[in-house]
Structure formats: C-alpha cells, structure tokens
Design a protein around this motif. Structure first.
Motif, PDB file in Angstrom:
ATOM      1  N   SER A   2      -0.186  -6.535  13.285  1.00 38.31           N
ATOM      2  CA  SER A   2      -0.008  -7.785  12.575  1.00 38.31           C
ATOM      3  C   SER A   2      -0.946  -7.795  11.550  1.00 38.31           C
ATOM      4  CB  SER A   2      -0.128  -9.086  13.669  1.00 38.31           C
ATOM      5  OG  SER A   2      -1.520  -8.981  14.003  1.00 38.31           O
ATOM      6  N   ASP A   3      -2.189  -7.215  11.619  1.00 42.77           N
ATOM      7  CA  ASP A   3      -3.224  -7.157  10.401  1.00 42.77           C
ATOM      8  C   ASP A   3      -2.758  -6.502   9.406  1.00 42.77           C
ATOM      9  OD1 ASP A   3      -4.804  -9.082  11.835  1.00 42.77           O
ATOM     10  OD2 ASP A   3      -6.323  -7.445  12.540  1.00 42.77           O
ATOM     11  N   ILE A   4      -1.908  -5.175   9.700  1.00 41.72           N
ATOM     12  CA  ILE A   4      -1.494  -4.474   8.810  1.00 41.72           C
ATOM     13  C   ILE A   4      -0.481  -4.891   7.954  1.00 41.72           C
ATOM     14  CG2 ILE A   4      -0.264  -2.417   8.682  1.00 41.72           C
ATOM     15  CD1 ILE A   4      -1.844  -0.693  10.590  1.00 41.72           C
ATOM     16  N   LYS A   5       0.478  -5.655   8.890  1.00 36.85           N
ATOM     17  CA  LYS A   5       1.441  -6.191   8.037  1.00 36.85           C
ATOM     18  C   LYS A   5       1.045  -7.332   7.069  1.00 36.85           C
ATOM     19  CE  LYS A   5       5.089  -5.744  11.357  1.00 36.85           C
ATOM     20  NZ  LYS A   5       6.220  -6.196  12.338  1.00 36.85           N
ATOM     21  N   ALA A   6       0.091  -7.950   7.359  1.00 42.80           N
ATOM     22  CA  ALA A   6      -0.480  -9.272   6.413  1.00 42.80           C
ATOM     23  C   ALA A   6      -1.226  -8.489   5.586  1.00 42.80           C
ATOM     24  CB  ALA A   6      -1.299  -9.927   7.438  1.00 42.80           C
ATOM     25  N   THR A   7      -1.902  -7.398   5.633  1.00 43.26           N
ATOM     26  CA  THR A   7      -2.606  -6.658   4.489  1.00 43.26           C
ATOM     27  C   THR A   7      -1.691  -6.061   3.560  1.00 43.26           C
ATOM     28  OG1 THR A   7      -4.542  -6.512   5.994  1.00 43.26           O
ATOM     29  CG2 THR A   7      -4.397  -5.272   4.032  1.00 43.26           C
ATOM     30  N   PHE A   8      -0.733  -5.473   4.088  1.00 48.59           N
ATOM     31  CA  PHE A   8       0.422  -4.857   3.239  1.00 48.59           C
ATOM     32  C   PHE A   8       0.909  -6.192   2.461  1.00 48.59           C
ATOM     33  CE2 PHE A   8       4.684  -3.360   2.197  1.00 48.59           C
ATOM     34  CZ  PHE A   8       4.215  -2.207   1.583  1.00 48.59           C
ATOM     35  N   ALA A   9       1.379  -7.220   2.711  1.00 48.73           N
ATOM     36  CA  ALA A   9       1.894  -8.384   2.170  1.00 48.73           C
ATOM     37  C   ALA A   9       0.922  -8.737   0.994  1.00 48.73           C
ATOM     38  CB  ALA A   9       2.538  -9.302   2.911  1.00 48.73           C
ATOM     39  N   GLN A  10      -0.261  -8.797   1.271  1.00 45.02           N
ATOM     40  CA  GLN A  10      -1.186  -9.096   0.337  1.00 45.02           C
ATOM     41  C   GLN A  10      -1.430  -8.309  -0.812  1.00 45.02           C
ATOM     42  OE1 GLN A  10      -5.137  -9.691   1.945  1.00 45.02           O
ATOM     43  NE2 GLN A  10      -6.225 -10.453   0.033  1.00 45.02           N
ATOM     44  N   ALA A  11      -1.318  -6.946  -0.409  1.00 38.55           N
ATOM     45  CA  ALA A  11      -1.384  -5.826  -1.327  1.00 38.55           C
ATOM     46  C   ALA A  11      -0.278  -5.737  -2.264  1.00 38.55           C
ATOM     47  CB  ALA A  11      -1.346  -4.560  -0.758  1.00 38.55           C
ATOM     48  N   MET A  12       0.990  -6.165  -1.642  1.00 37.97           N
ATOM     49  CA  MET A  12       2.130  -5.972  -2.431  1.00 37.97           C
ATOM     50  C   MET A  12       2.268  -7.408  -3.590  1.00 37.97           C
ATOM     51  SD  MET A  12       4.246  -3.528  -1.879  1.00 37.97           S
ATOM     52  CE  MET A  12       5.730  -4.243  -2.447  1.00 37.97           C
ATOM     53  N   GLN A  15       0.093  -6.205  -6.293  1.00 41.28           N
ATOM     54  CA  GLN A  15       0.847  -5.411  -7.113  1.00 41.28           C
ATOM     55  C   GLN A  15       1.987  -5.879  -7.911  1.00 41.28           C
ATOM     56  OE1 GLN A  15       2.059  -2.040  -4.687  1.00 41.28           O
ATOM     57  NE2 GLN A  15       3.010  -1.060  -6.418  1.00 41.28           N
ATOM     58  N   LYS A  16       2.877  -6.821  -7.235  1.00 41.82           N
ATOM     59  CA  LYS A  16       3.946  -7.495  -8.077  1.00 41.82           C
ATOM     60  C   LYS A  16       3.257  -8.431  -9.445  1.00 41.82           C
ATOM     61  CE  LYS A  16       7.016  -7.432  -4.462  1.00 41.82           C
ATOM     62  NZ  LYS A  16       7.835  -8.164  -3.234  1.00 41.82           N
ATOM     63  N   ALA A  17       1.893  -8.969  -9.216  1.00 47.45           N
ATOM     64  CA  ALA A  17       1.480  -9.799 -10.160  1.00 47.45           C
ATOM     65  C   ALA A  17       0.828  -8.781 -11.199  1.00 47.45           C
ATOM     66  CB  ALA A  17       0.434 -10.854  -9.429  1.00 47.45           C
ATOM     67  N   GLY A  18       0.832  -7.573 -11.047  1.00 42.75           N
ATOM     68  CA  GLY A  18       0.272  -6.729 -12.384  1.00 42.75           C
ATOM     69  C   GLY A  18      -0.929  -6.350 -11.889  1.00 42.75           C
ATOM     70  N   ARG A  19      -1.695  -6.444 -10.656  1.00 46.97           N
ATOM     71  CA  ARG A  19      -2.924  -6.202 -10.185  1.00 46.97           C
ATOM     72  C   ARG A  19      -3.153  -4.965  -9.552  1.00 46.97           C
ATOM     73  NH1 ARG A  19      -5.535 -11.432  -8.106  1.00 46.97           N
ATOM     74  NH2 ARG A  19      -7.536 -10.337  -8.352  1.00 46.97           N
ATOM     75  N   GLY A  20      -2.502  -4.025  -9.697  1.00 43.37           N
ATOM     76  CA  GLY A  20      -2.470  -2.679  -8.957  1.00 43.37           C
ATOM     77  C   GLY A  20      -3.912  -2.356  -8.590  1.00 43.37           C
ATOM     78  N   GLU A  21      -4.672  -2.319  -9.346  1.00 44.85           N
ATOM     79  CA  GLU A  21      -6.260  -1.774  -9.063  1.00 44.85           C
ATOM     80  C   GLU A  21      -6.972  -2.632  -7.868  1.00 44.85           C
ATOM     81  OE1 GLU A  21      -7.820   0.739 -10.051  1.00 44.85           O
ATOM     82  OE2 GLU A  21      -6.023   1.430 -11.304  1.00 44.85           O
ATOM     83  N   ALA A  22      -6.319  -3.899  -7.842  1.00 42.50           N
ATOM     84  CA  ALA A  22      -6.747  -4.832  -6.838  1.00 42.50           C
ATOM     85  C   ALA A  22      -6.164  -4.435  -5.568  1.00 42.50           C
ATOM     86  CB  ALA A  22      -6.880  -6.151  -7.298  1.00 42.50           C
ATOM     87  N   ALA A  23      -4.994  -4.084  -5.776  1.00 42.65           N
ATOM     88  CA  ALA A  23      -4.219  -3.569  -4.421  1.00 42.65           C
ATOM     89  C   ALA A  23      -4.741  -2.301  -3.729  1.00 42.65           C
ATOM     90  CB  ALA A  23      -2.888  -3.625  -4.663  1.00 42.65           C
ATOM     91  N   LEU A  24      -5.288  -1.505  -4.522  1.00 44.48           N
ATOM     92  CA  LEU A  24      -5.538  -0.209  -3.819  1.00 44.48           C
ATOM     93  C   LEU A  24      -6.605  -0.212  -2.957  1.00 44.48           C
ATOM     94  CD1 LEU A  24      -5.825   2.114  -7.159  1.00 44.48           C
ATOM     95  CD2 LEU A  24      -4.415   2.372  -5.303  1.00 44.48           C
ATOM     96  N   PRO A  25      -7.625  -1.011  -2.795  1.00 44.11           N
ATOM     97  CA  PRO A  25      -8.664  -1.061  -1.683  1.00 44.11           C
ATOM     98  C   PRO A  25      -7.872  -1.612  -0.424  1.00 44.11           C
ATOM     99  CG  PRO A  25      -9.586  -2.150  -3.530  1.00 44.11           C
ATOM    100  CD  PRO A  25      -8.257  -1.781  -3.839  1.00 44.11           C
ATOM    101  N   LEU A  26      -6.982  -2.422  -0.532  1.00 47.97           N
ATOM    102  CA  LEU A  26      -6.270  -2.804   0.528  1.00 47.97           C
ATOM    103  C   LEU A  26      -5.175  -1.914   1.312  1.00 47.97           C
ATOM    104  CD1 LEU A  26      -5.250  -6.432  -0.757  1.00 47.97           C
ATOM    105  CD2 LEU A  26      -7.011  -6.020   0.807  1.00 47.97           C
ATOM    106  N   TYR A  27      -4.539  -1.230   0.397  1.00 49.98           N
ATOM    107  CA  TYR A  27      -3.796  -0.174   0.745  1.00 49.98           C
ATOM    108  C   TYR A  27      -4.538   1.010   1.462  1.00 49.98           C
ATOM    109  CZ  TYR A  27       0.495  -1.986  -1.890  1.00 49.98           C
ATOM    110  OH  TYR A  27       1.252  -2.504  -2.141  1.00 49.98           O
ATOM    111  N   THR A  28      -5.740   1.267   0.827  1.00 53.07           N
ATOM    112  CA  THR A  28      -6.429   2.470   1.489  1.00 53.07           C
ATOM    113  C   THR A  28      -6.979   1.988   2.835  1.00 53.07           C
ATOM    114  OG1 THR A  28      -7.449   2.937  -0.640  1.00 53.07           O
ATOM    115  CG2 THR A  28      -8.514   3.831   1.104  1.00 53.07           C
ATOM    116  N   GLY A  29      -7.295   0.828   2.876  1.00 54.00           N
ATOM    117  CA  GLY A  29      -7.796   0.135   4.319  1.00 54.00           C
ATOM    118  C   GLY A  29      -6.670   0.407   5.267  1.00 54.00           C
TER     119      GLY A  29
END
Length: 608
Positions: A2-12, A15-29
């Motif tokens: 569930s934590d992975i799903k929530a983190t993925f949703a936050q990263a997405m 990313q959709k808001a144009g903040r890909g660099e901010a999403a990268l640490p979440l995806y890496t985690g």
C-alpha cells in the motif's frame, strides 16, 4: 504494498504537474523496495528524456523493456531516445536476455513501431528458440516485405493453427495464385472460429485483388446463394461489377445491399461512385433516412456523409456540400490520425542518404522494363495508365503494393542512414518483379505499368533497383487535386493526409519538392505529364508519353476509354469515358471553403 501504491500515486501527480525532478526521489525509493517494477523504470526514463538526459533515459527504459517486453509503449519510448542507426543493435541485445515467448512479443512490437529491420531479427531468433507466438507476427512481417513464400512456410509449419493463422494463410495463398489452397485455408479459419461472413468476403477480396476474378465472383455467388439476405455480400458483388464497368449490375446490387442493411454506409458511398445522380434517384431519400439513425457505426456515418456530399454536388446544391465533407473527414481523421511532419522528416532523411550512398553508382539490378505512373491521388494517374493499357505491348498493373513492400527494408535503411550499396537493392528488385508478374500473369520480358501512388516517395531507390524502369509523374492544378482529395473517401487508413485541408496543401508541396529532388538526381528517367495539357491537347501529349516509354506508336492510345481493363481506383467510372475537361478549375465553386488549402499551398517545403 500500500505504501508503494501511495508513493507511486504521489510521484505521478508531481510528474503530471510538470515537476518530474521532484518525482524522481519518490520513484527511486520505490525501486529500493522492489527493483522489478517496469512502470517505475518507464516513468523515470520519461523524466530523464524530457530533461534531455538521454543516457539515463535509455538505461531506465531499457530496464523497463526487459521487464515488460510486450508493452509497445515502452519500446516506443526507448526507440525515441536512440540514434536511428542503433535501434536494431540495442533491440537485439535486449532480446538475447529474454525468454523465447518474450522475444516474440518484443519483436512484434519492434516491427510495429520501428519497422522490418528492427523486428525481423528478434522474431527469427524467437522462432528458432521454439516460440510459436512468433509465427503470426513474423509471417505478417515477411508478407509486408514482399516475401509471401517465406510467410507461407512459416505459417504452414504451425503446430496448432488458430483462426488468425488460417485467415492469413488464405490471404497469402491467394496472393501466390493458389486459389484452391486459399479456399481450404479460409475453411480452416471458419472451422477454428472465424466469422464465416467476414472470411468469405475477405477471401473473395484477396482472390479478386490477385487477378482470380472468376473465383472471387464464385465465392461471393456461393455465399449469396446460402445467405441471400446479407447486404455486405451484395455490396461486394456490386463493387466487383463497378471495377469491370458493369454499372447497371453494380447499381442493382448496391441498392439491394442498402435495402438489406440500411445502416451499412459502404454501399451508399459505392453507389454514388458509379456516376452523377439525378434528382429522382432512389438513393437520395435513403441517404437522409440512414443519416437520421442514432445507431450508425462511426465508419458507416462518415461514409454516408461522403455520399451525401457527392449527391449534393451532383445536383448543384453546393452550399451544403462542405457541411457534410467536414463531418466525413473529421470523423475519419479521428479514427486514422496523421502527422505530416513525420512524412517530411522521412523524405529529408531518404534524399540525404540516397545522395550520400547511392547517387552516381552503377545499378546491379535487373533491367526489365517497368512503366511507373505516379503523382498525387486524383491527379490523372489512372488516365495515363489506361493510355498505356491501350497499347498491345503493355499490361496495366494498377495500384500494386509490391514496390513499397519489396523496398521497405531499403527505405527504412535510408531513413535511418544505415549503410547501403547497389547490391542491396538486387534482391528487393527480383521480389518485386516476381510478385508483379505473378499477379498479372506475365512472362519475363512482358512490359507492365505500376500505378502505386506512393512511388513518388521512392523513385531514387526504385531507379537504382530497376535500371530499365521509367517514371511518369502527373502534375495537375493543386487546387483541383486538393478539392478532389478532400471530397473523395479513400480506403480506411490509406492517404490519411486527405482528411484535413491544411495537411493536403502541405502534402502537395511535399510531393512537388520530392519530385523536383528526384528529377534533379535522375534526369530523363522521370517524365512530367501535365494533366491540364493532356486533357486540352491529348494527341501531342500522348505521343510524347508513348515515345518516352520507348514504345512504338499505336493509334489505340488516343482512345484509352476503349481499353479493356478492370479499374479499382476511385476513377473507375471516369476512365471509361473519352478524355474530358469537366473537372478543370472545379475548385472555383468552393473558394471560400478551401481557404485552408490555399494558405498551405503558399508555403513551399524545403527538403535540403
């Protein structure tokens, strides 16, 4: 999880808001918890690609592809980050680490997205390793490369033949002029669960296309006898009659098809193609009734709008013609999108590669005489081919697909700037000639025409592959060509540029630029034929055409409408009339509506 799903949703969301660099640490985690999530690698790759870091993008997308080789979008993303010349090499490296079944998926997607040169090595690798899933996509690829014999061998060896395999075998065997074997394969498809009606129509169409006219009609007649109330069967028989010039028989069958299936749009469109309608034609109220239905399939609706536009134009009610043409073209465009910039970029790449690698080199191909007739759709190519067909030494080939198929690997190589020599064009030339002569029933030295519209895009490599070929390019007032392209419906998925007036204008200028470039390279191998001049002064132009083709003069060429041939293009009715000028300056009736076309025509396209 569930934590992975929530983190993925936050990263997405980032990313959709144009903040890909901010999403990268979440995806890496996420990957620290589970390194085998293809979707996460894919999104990381997209972010790096958007930021211009192609090395990191390739690494992430390649890992995503290794995890999910069946996902076409992943291969598309990876290919977009690669230099064109490296696509095949990278794909083969990825494939070596996959199971045979995954190789089959990867090869099929690579062919669909990147072409024959990318897909074939992986599919062959997969089949050698025992993956039955590779047979169907590999056979389709081989057929698309003008290698039907190899395609039949691949499918015939299938352990368990599915309906799809049997169906493709029927098509291939019809192309190889094995009608009995094609019929047997069609029965196999039906026994394996294929729709019987669809299979009968497809078999008849394949037989007809490959010159087995009597067998094609027999298939439809047998089907009608068994199912006399199926409109699609009568529609197909009517279209066969049209191409043979039997217009009364065609109209009767098409009206019967409409009576049986009032919502089937193809019969209406085909009926309107037989000639001009009068105010009392029985088709007119039927079109209006059909268009008022709410349950029409999209393809039927756009066909009905094309038919209505044609009827209104025939009756002189031009004020509403474009209302229906806009609806018809926008609906067809929604189903078959088009990007003309891709065509322009490919043209530039192909011309540049041809100049660098093949220009001025001696051809090693067969010296057979082939008369290619090309130009824009609706520019008069059918008329010029019929002029040749009136000569007793020439057989009309019509719009054969074989040159595009046989040269597909060559075209891909030119587009990707891969190494090519004249020797690489010899085998494609032989495949082309074998397929064309088989379809036309010709001996080795017989002369034939080929009217494939797309020929203008590949005249350079065709001239190198076939040093005895001559090219006749039609030129016509681009405003008349543009109007004609927009108001005539082409087969679904074909001539996609014709659904938008701006694209039509740009495509016309692309055609002109490419013809000029090839003429500068090939000189007298290309003969320009002006349609307006041809229709205004037929005899001197026809005499020049016959002379440039290297043929002895025959008076029959002055009466092409008397030539006995089947015609499967949109011009089947016109070419059975004496040469006429009724359509000259037809654009003037729609000057206001055509303004997007005129604006696009003002901008030349530079292919240098």
């Amino acid at each position: 999880m569930s934590d992975i799903k929530a983190t993925f949703a936050q990263a997405m969301a980032l990313q959709k808001a144009g903040r890909g660099e901010a999403a990268l640490p979440l995806y890496t985690g996420i990957l620290l918890q589970n390194p085998n999530l293809a979707e996460v690698h894919f999104q990381i790759g997209r972010i790096h690609a958007a930021g211009g870091n192609m090395a990191k993008a390739r690494a992430s997308l390649r890992r995503a592809l290794e995890l999910k080789p069946a996902e076409r979008v992943v291969w598309r993303g990876l290919a977009a980050t690669l230099p064109a010349a490296e696509i095949g090499e990278v794909l083969t490296e990825v494939a070596r680490g996959l199971s045979p079944a995954d190789q089959a998926h990867l090869g099929a997607n690579a062919w669909a997205e990147s072409g024959i040169l990318a897909g074939e090595p992986v599919l062959q690798m997969s089949l050698r390793a025992g993956a039955e899933a590779a047979r169907l996509p590999l056979a389709r690829l081989l057929l698309a490369a003008c290698r039907p014999e190899e395609a039949e061998t691949v499918l015939s060896a299938a352990k368990d033949k599915t309906a799809e395999i049997w169906s493709l075998l029927a098509t291939i065997r019809a192309r190889l002029l094995h009608p009995d074997a094609a019929a047997k394969a069609a029965k196999g498809a039906i026994d394996a669960g294929a729709n019987p009606l669809r299979m009968q129509v497809d078999l008849a169409s394949a037989l007809w296309q490959n010159g087995e006219l009597d067998r094609a009609i027999s298939v439809i007649e047998t089907a009608i006898a068994a199912r006399p109330k199926v409109g699609a069967l009568h529609a197909k028989r009517g279209q066969f009659a049209q191409s043979q010039g039997r217009m009364d028989d065609a109209s009767a069958d098409l009206l019967r098809a409409i009576d049986l299936d009032p919502g089937g749009g193809e019969a209406y469109r085909a009926y309107l193609g037989s000639g001009k309608v009068a105010a009392d034609d029985p088709i007119l109220p039927l079109i209006d009734t059909a268009l008022a239905r709410s349950d029409l399939r999209p393809a039927s609706r756009w066909r009905l709008h094309f038919a209505k536009a044609k009827a209104l134009d025939d009756l002189g009610q031009t004020q509403d013609v474009f209302t229906h043409l806009r609806k018809a073209n926008s609906q067809q465009r929604a189903a078959y999108p088009y990007n003309i910039d891709t065509a322009i970029n490919n043209a530039r790449a192909q011309l540049a590669s041809f100049r660098d690698q093949l220009q001025g080199r001696k051809s090693e191909g067969p010296r057979d005489t082939v008369l290619f007739v090309t130009g824009l759709p609706r520019s008069g190519t059918t008329l010029v081919e019929t002029i040749f067909a009136a000569h007793n030494a020439v057989t009309a080939g019509g719009e054969m697909p074989f040159s595009g198929e046989a040269l597909a690997p060559v075209t891909e190589a030119l587009n990707r700037d891969l190494s090519l020599t004249p020797a690489a064009l010899v085998e494609p030339a032989r495949r082309y000639l074998a397929s064309a002569r088989r379809r036309l029933g010709l001996a080795e030295d017989d002369i034939f025409t080929d009217k494939a519209i797309g020929t203008f895009t590949r005249m350079g490599p065709l001239a190198m592959a076939l040093p005895g070929a001559q090219f006749f390019v039609l030129r016509r007032d681009p405003r008349d060509v543009g109007l004609s392209a927009y108001r005539n419906m082409f087969a679904d998925g074909r001539q996609r540029f014709a659904n938008d007036l701006n694209d039509i204008g740009r495509f016309i200028r692309l055609h002109d630029a490419m013809v000029d470039a090839w003429q500068a390279l090939l000189g007298e191998r290309i003969c320009i034929v002006d349609y307006d001049e041809l229709t205004a002064q037929p005899e001197p132009v026809i005499r020049r055409i016959i002379r440039d083709a290297g043929l002895q003069w025959q008076d029959a060429c002055l009466a092409p409408h008397k030539a006995k041939r089947r015609v499967e293009t949109l011009s089947f009715a016109q070419v059975r009339q004496p040469i006429y000028r009724d359509s000259i300056e037809g654009w003037r009736r729609f000057e206001t509506e055509l303004s997007p076309l005129f604006e696009a025509l003002e901008e030349p396209i530079d292919l240098m």
